[in-house]
Write an enzyme that holds these catalytic residues in place. Structure first.
Site, mmCIF file in Angstrom:
data_model
loop_
_atom_site.group_PDB
_atom_site.id
_atom_site.type_symbol
_atom_site.label_atom_id
_atom_site.label_comp_id
_atom_site.label_asym_id
_atom_site.label_seq_id
_atom_site.Cartn_x
_atom_site.Cartn_y
_atom_site.Cartn_z
ATOM 1 C CG ASP A 1 -2.215 0.771 1.093
ATOM 2 O OD1 ASP A 1 -3.232 0.137 0.906
ATOM 3 O OD2 ASP A 1 -2.257 2.028 1.023
ATOM 4 C CG ASP B 1 1.935 5.539 -5.972
ATOM 5 O OD1 ASP B 1 1.228 4.787 -6.603
ATOM 6 O OD2 ASP B 1 1.942 6.709 -6.175
ATOM 7 C CE1 TYR C 1 -13.111 2.086 -9.484
ATOM 8 C CE2 TYR C 1 -15.372 1.816 -10.469
ATOM 9 C CZ TYR C 1 -14.184 1.377 -9.405
ATOM 10 O OH TYR C 1 -14.303 0.344 -8.486
ATOM 11 C CB THR D 1 -14.575 1.221 1.897
ATOM 12 O OG1 THR D 1 -14.606 1.815 0.320
ATOM 13 C CG2 THR D 1 -15.138 -0.090 1.816
HETATM 14 N N1 NAD Z 1 -15.931 0.277 -2.196
HETATM 15 C C1 NAD Z 1 -16.639 -0.106 -2.973
HETATM 16 O O1 NAD Z 1 -17.856 0.395 -3.249
HETATM 17 C C2 NAD Z 1 -16.204 -0.897 -4.364
HETATM 18 C C3 NAD Z 1 -17.130 -1.550 -5.185
HETATM 19 C C4 NAD Z 1 -16.641 -2.159 -6.369
HETATM 20 C C5 NAD Z 1 -15.155 -2.186 -6.607
HETATM 21 N N2 NAD Z 1 -14.388 -1.748 -5.491
HETATM 22 C C6 NAD Z 1 -13.214 -1.815 -5.872
HETATM 23 O O2 NAD Z 1 -12.406 -2.749 -4.477
HETATM 24 C C7 NAD Z 1 -11.155 -2.434 -4.580
HETATM 25 C C8 NAD Z 1 -10.742 -1.758 -3.182
HETATM 26 O O3 NAD Z 1 -11.679 -0.627 -2.768
HETATM 27 P P1 NAD Z 1 -11.799 -0.370 -1.191
HETATM 28 O O4 NAD Z 1 -13.450 0.050 -1.144
HETATM 29 O O5 NAD Z 1 -11.431 -1.264 -0.478
HETATM 30 O O6 NAD Z 1 -11.003 0.790 -1.248
HETATM 31 P P2 NAD Z 1 -10.333 1.583 0.068
HETATM 32 O O7 NAD Z 1 -9.886 3.023 -0.157
HETATM 33 O O8 NAD Z 1 -10.874 1.266 1.346
HETATM 34 O O9 NAD Z 1 -8.717 0.733 -0.004
HETATM 35 C C9 NAD Z 1 -7.878 1.023 -1.214
HETATM 36 C C10 NAD Z 1 -6.376 0.858 -0.684
HETATM 37 O O10 NAD Z 1 -5.570 1.058 -1.633
HETATM 38 C C11 NAD Z 1 -4.525 1.800 -1.403
HETATM 39 N N3 NAD Z 1 -4.061 2.506 -2.954
HETATM 40 C C12 NAD Z 1 -4.620 3.346 -3.672
HETATM 41 N N4 NAD Z 1 -3.938 3.716 -4.640
HETATM 42 C C13 NAD Z 1 -2.687 3.154 -4.467
HETATM 43 C C14 NAD Z 1 -1.387 3.098 -5.036
HETATM 44 N N5 NAD Z 1 -1.368 3.860 -6.204
HETATM 45 N N6 NAD Z 1 -0.536 2.284 -4.755
HETATM 46 C C15 NAD Z 1 -0.553 1.562 -3.478
HETATM 47 N N7 NAD Z 1 -1.872 1.618 -2.850
HETATM 48 C C16 NAD Z 1 -2.660 2.267 -3.305
HETATM 49 C C17 NAD Z 1 -5.136 2.861 -0.767
HETATM 50 O O11 NAD Z 1 -3.999 3.494 0.183
HETATM 51 C C18 NAD Z 1 -6.186 1.945 0.188
HETATM 52 O O12 NAD Z 1 -5.607 1.639 1.475
HETATM 53 C C19 NAD Z 1 -10.724 -1.092 -5.543
HETATM 54 O O13 NAD Z 1 -10.321 -1.676 -6.671
HETATM 55 C C20 NAD Z 1 -12.221 -0.634 -6.002
HETATM 56 O O14 NAD Z 1 -12.162 -0.400 -7.389
HETATM 57 C C21 NAD Z 1 -14.616 -1.015 -4.527
#
Ligand code: NAD
Length: 258
Positions: free
Chosen positions: A43, A69, A163, A198
């Protein structure tokens, strides 16, 4: 070993999970670890990552935290190397980290577009290529890409063109790599979750008038939980899914059944 245990046994496996500091990535790490895997969380948020890793270790999980990153391709080989030096080559890769840009298409700059592709798509491709030789050497592996219901529909609730495009591409990358690497024993699948409250979207969902129509569009009438999404990740990584590859598993409360 009881049949159920065998179907979900990941003892000795090494899992690399991007975006593992919170949300779906962290919950997936918890479930994979409970099934016996050592989990390497990657992360860019080093502080949250260390806290998450410490919490997992306190629960007896073998866990590595790698601050990086994933939008920086030059950093990725060292990430995979660090994980491999720690516990052996990854048997499991969960491409989970992503960003969303809620900006009208006409206002998305080329730099914003490239950034979305770099995080949501390019890093998943690059990491998949980097773990592939290790998986081949071990006789197989499992890659799970976290897509979205927005990868499979236009979802016209708000403007998220980068997206839609990056997650849609991730879905067909999943199918392409499954075809290419199936003969090598590497399974490649995707999970397409519906909305989960989230850090990713909390501010958006909490705006007045946003949640109600979204909830109404889902037959099961609720947002998903982290556990709902992580359970699908666990299934796709586990021996239970040994014959499953090239698929997208929606965890969508029926949204895509419309
Ligand atoms: N939450 C939702 O409603 C939802 C729905 C469908 C899909 N998703 C997908 O699920 C996945 C996770 O989502 P989430 O809700 O757990 O998000 P979140 O924001 O809770 O967690 C995402 C994590 O990714 C890390 N991150 C982001 N960019 C980064 C980078 N460039 N390098 C390293 N780390 C990075 C962030 O620091 C964070 O800790 C994503 O792919 C998102 O598109 C989420």
């Amino acid at each position: 070993m009881a049949i159920l245990e065998e179907l979900f046994d990941l003892t000795g496996r090494v899992a690399l999970i991007t975006g593992g500091a919170r949300g779906i990535g962290l919950e997936s790490a918890r479930l994979l670890a409970e099934a016996g895997a050592a989990v390497a969380l990657v992360d860019r948020d080093g502080e949250a990552l260390e806290a998450a890793a410490a919490d997992l270790r306190a629960g007896g999980v073998r866990c590595l935290a790698v601050t990086a990153d994933i939008a920086e391709p030059a950093r990725l080989p060292a990430v995979v190397e660090e994980v491999s030096d720690w516990a052996g080559a990854p048997d499991i890769l969960v491409n989970n980290a992503a960003l969303v840009q809620r900006v009208p298409a006409t206002e998305l700059t080329p730099d914003m577009w490239r950034q979305a592709m770099a995080v949501n798509l390019d890093a998943a491709f690059e990491l998949s290529r980097l773990v592939q030789p290790g998986m081949v050497a071990k006789g197989g592996g499992a890659i799970v890409n976290i897509a979205s219901i927005m990868a499979l529909s236009g979802g016209g609730f708000y403007p998220i063109a980068s997206y839609h495009a990056s997650k849609g591409a991730m879905v067909n990358l999943t199918r392409g790599l499954a075809m290419e690497w199936g003969p090598l024993g590497i399974r490649v699948n995707a999970v397409a979750p519906t909305w989960i409250r989230t850090d990713f979207n909390r501010a958006f969902l909490d705006q007045p008038g946003v949640s109600e129509p979204l909830l109404a569009s889902m037959p099961l009438g609720r947002f998903a939980t982290l556990r709902d999404a992580a359970a699908a990740v666990l299934y796709l990584c586990a021996p239970a899914a040994a014959m499953v590859t090239g698929h997208v598993l929606p965890v969508d409360g029926g949204y895509l059944a419309h």
